[in-house]
Design a protein around this motif. Structure first.
Motif, PDB file in Angstrom:
ATOM      1  N   LEU A  13      47.989  45.761  47.129  1.00 21.86           N
ATOM      2  CA  LEU A  13      47.969  46.696  47.918  1.00 21.86           C
ATOM      3  C   LEU A  13      46.540  47.070  48.683  1.00 21.86           C
ATOM      4  N   ILE A  14      45.645  47.019  47.851  1.00 23.58           N
ATOM      5  CA  ILE A  14      44.126  47.255  48.029  1.00 23.58           C
ATOM      6  C   ILE A  14      43.809  46.084  48.904  1.00 23.58           C
ATOM      7  N   VAL A  15      44.164  44.602  48.359  1.00 24.42           N
ATOM      8  CA  VAL A  15      43.778  43.397  49.438  1.00 24.42           C
ATOM      9  C   VAL A  15      44.650  43.609  50.572  1.00 24.42           C
ATOM     10  N   ALA A  16      45.723  43.850  50.642  1.00 30.59           N
ATOM     11  CA  ALA A  16      46.600  43.916  51.736  1.00 30.59           C
ATOM     12  C   ALA A  16      45.902  44.802  53.085  1.00 30.59           C
ATOM     13  N   PHE A  17      45.840  46.126  52.524  1.00 34.01           N
ATOM     14  CA  PHE A  17      45.126  47.099  53.520  1.00 34.01           C
ATOM     15  C   PHE A  17      43.804  46.911  53.838  1.00 34.01           C
ATOM     16  N   TYR A  75      36.957  42.195  45.846  1.00 30.45           N
ATOM     17  CA  TYR A  75      35.833  42.936  45.161  1.00 30.45           C
ATOM     18  C   TYR A  75      36.271  44.715  45.138  1.00 30.45           C
ATOM     19  N   LEU A  76      36.920  45.110  46.037  1.00 34.51           N
ATOM     20  CA  LEU A  76      37.542  46.529  46.103  1.00 34.51           C
ATOM     21  C   LEU A  76      38.562  46.476  45.249  1.00 34.51           C
ATOM     22  N   GLY A  77      39.351  45.434  45.137  1.00 30.17           N
ATOM     23  CA  GLY A  77      40.540  45.418  44.032  1.00 30.17           C
ATOM     24  C   GLY A  77      40.110  45.596  42.771  1.00 30.17           C
ATOM     25  N   LEU A  78      39.043  44.589  42.147  1.00 28.79           N
ATOM     26  CA  LEU A  78      38.835  44.570  40.733  1.00 28.79           C
ATOM     27  C   LEU A  78      38.109  45.800  40.483  1.00 28.79           C
ATOM     28  N   ILE A  79      37.156  46.436  41.469  1.00 28.12           N
ATOM     29  CA  ILE A  79      36.195  47.495  40.930  1.00 28.12           C
ATOM     30  C   ILE A  79      37.111  48.825  41.013  1.00 28.12           C
ATOM     31  N   ALA A  80      38.184  48.687  41.478  1.00 26.90           N
ATOM     32  CA  ALA A  80      39.171  50.035  41.640  1.00 26.90           C
ATOM     33  C   ALA A  80      40.064  50.094  40.256  1.00 26.90           C
ATOM     34  N   LEU A  81      39.931  48.807  39.415  1.00 29.63           N
ATOM     35  CA  LEU A  81      40.572  48.847  38.194  1.00 29.63           C
ATOM     36  C   LEU A  81      39.633  49.158  37.097  1.00 29.63           C
ATOM     37  N   VAL A  82      38.545  49.522  37.125  1.00 29.15           N
ATOM     38  CA  VAL A  82      37.578  49.938  36.369  1.00 29.15           C
ATOM     39  C   VAL A  82      37.872  51.016  35.605  1.00 29.15           C
TER      40      VAL A  82
END
Length: 437
Positions: free
Chosen positions: A325-329, A381-388
């Motif tokens: 969802l982060i990547v799509a948005f 980058y947004l998707g990966l850093i949101a999973l921290v």
């Protein structure tokens, strides 16, 4: 560096703005610690110390409120309703002709859209406040706490209405405080309130990691968290400042006896063009099934599947959907916020062109191609850093990791923007920069 801050406070106008901003932030923090009428704060504190907070449905709101949501304070909702309302109005501007026309009217149209945002904020605050109060009355905010049913002893309609109205009024006050900082302070008011909420939770979370640690009395885990946090800050600063500069050349034009144009500039396309908005979108969308199922039959298979896979942030289904969802948005928001055709038309109208690219449609196609190429690393980058925070949950056996991806994104972005604001205002008075002294 100390002389920099001394010179900042030596300027009367800038000093007044900074002190005004600090006073408003102090008032905001005070409101985050005043409980709502009808809440037994002793039991709330007991449940928070027991670590039974809900990180699923209201996890994002609690993060943006600086922990005020779980404490059920006057400013429990924080500026989350305003953020959501702003995003909704920004999206509607693209699809609603009336709003698009208002946006093109300049300052008057922007003021009208701001007024609509305020009305929508109050409506969202009522809905979110009612959901929070209902969740607190049923004990859902602290599922594992033994005294969760005693947090709100009075569940009458009158008491529920008072609590919802109080939270809604608190949201209106927060919105007013943010606008005061924008008008009379150093600017960027709403972002500074969010920055304050996130930064206020850092000391307690860091000390909690130290107390629960086992290496060198907890100092080993503490040092590791600080090191990870510094690495994340450096990564975020690097990506947030990264941009692709597309050169633009303006042709010379003769008007009378004077020559205009002939200058060279560039179009800065940021790698993370969407900012933190895709993360907020994804969190909000994932919370919708839980919100719809709230109050339903908890024994049904659908309810159990939602509680197991979507309400918990450490499940594979939740993590996969969250990342996608982060990547799509990210692509969706970039597509509606930056229109290559409109930029190409404006360049053509003013005699600008990209060297080697014809004006008009070829320029729009080139801009769209470049934008898609740089959006991919930004979205990943947004998707990966949101999973921290999820990785920290596994490593540190707890959810109080202070350097979450969303928190770091907001704090670094707001910090950089605030420094630029102070620097620009200082240059207007002393003709010297803030960072280069």
């Amino acid at each position: 560096m100390p002389t920099v801050f001394v010179r900042v406070f030596q300027e009367p106008g800038l000093r007044k703005k900074i002190l005004c901003t600090l006073g408003i932030l102090l008032l905001y923090r005070l409101g985050q610690n005043v409980p709502v009428p009808g809440v037994n704060y002793r039991y709330v504190t007991q449940c928070i110390k027991a670590g039974g907070g809900n990180g699923g449905l209201f996890g994002l709101i609690n993060t943006f409120s600086g922990g005020a949501l779980l404490e059920l304070t006057v400013f429990a909702l924080g500026i989350t309703p305003y953020i959501t309302a702003s995003i909704i109005l920004q999206l509607l501007t693209v699809v609603v002709p009336r709003l698009e026309a208002l946006k093109k009217e300049g300052q008057a149209g922007t003021a009208k859209i701001t007024q609509y945002t305020r009305y929508l904020t109050l409506g969202l605050a009522v809905l979110q406040g009612a959901a929070v109060v209902a969740k607190a009355q049923s004990g859902g905010l602290f599922p594992t706490c033994q005294v969760r049913d005693r947090i709100v002893p009075d569940t009458s309609v009158f008491q529920t209405s008072v609590m919802v109205i109080t939270m809604t009024a608190g949201t209106a006050v927060v919105m007013w405080l943010g606008e005061l900082i924008t008008d009379r302070g150093i600017g960027n008011g709403m972002s500074l309130l969010m920055f304050t909420s996130l930064a206020a939770a850092f000391p307690a979370n860091l000390w909690g990691i130290k107390k629960s640690g086992k290496i060198l009395g907890g100092w080993g885990e503490f040092a590791l968290v600080i090191a990870v946090g510094l690495c994340l800050v450096c990564l975020v600063v690097f990506v947030e400042q990264a941009q692709r500069r597309i050169p633009v050349q303006y042709a010379k034009r003769m008007i009378g006896r004077r020559s205009y144009g002939g200058t060279s500039t560039y179009i800065p396309l940021k790698v993370n063009q969407a900012g933190v908005i895709p993360v907020i979108f994804a969190s909000s969308v994932l919370s919708i099934p839980t919100l719809i199922d709230f109050g339903g039959n908890s024994a049904s298979g659908w309810s159990r599947w939602i509680a197991t896979n979507l309400a918990r942030g450490d499940q594979p289904v939740h993590l996969t959907l969250y990342f996608l969802l982060i990547v799509a948005f990210a692509f969706f928001y970039v597509a509606i916020s930056f229109t290559p055709k409109e930029v190409a038309d404006n360049m053509k109208k003013h005699g600008g062109f990209i060297p080697g690219i014809r004006a008009g449609r070829p320029t729009a196609d080139h801009l769209g191609y470049v934008l898609n190429r740089i959006t991919w690393p930004g979205a990943l980058y947004l998707g990966l850093i949101a999973l921290v925070p999820t990785a920290a949950l596994v490593l540190f056996n707890g959810s109080n990791f202070p350097f979450g991806g969303t928190s770091i994104l907001i704090i670094v972005s707001v910090g950089l923007e605030t420094v630029k604001q102070i620097e620009s205002q200082l240059q207007q008075r002393t003709y010297e920069g803030f960072l280069l002294r």
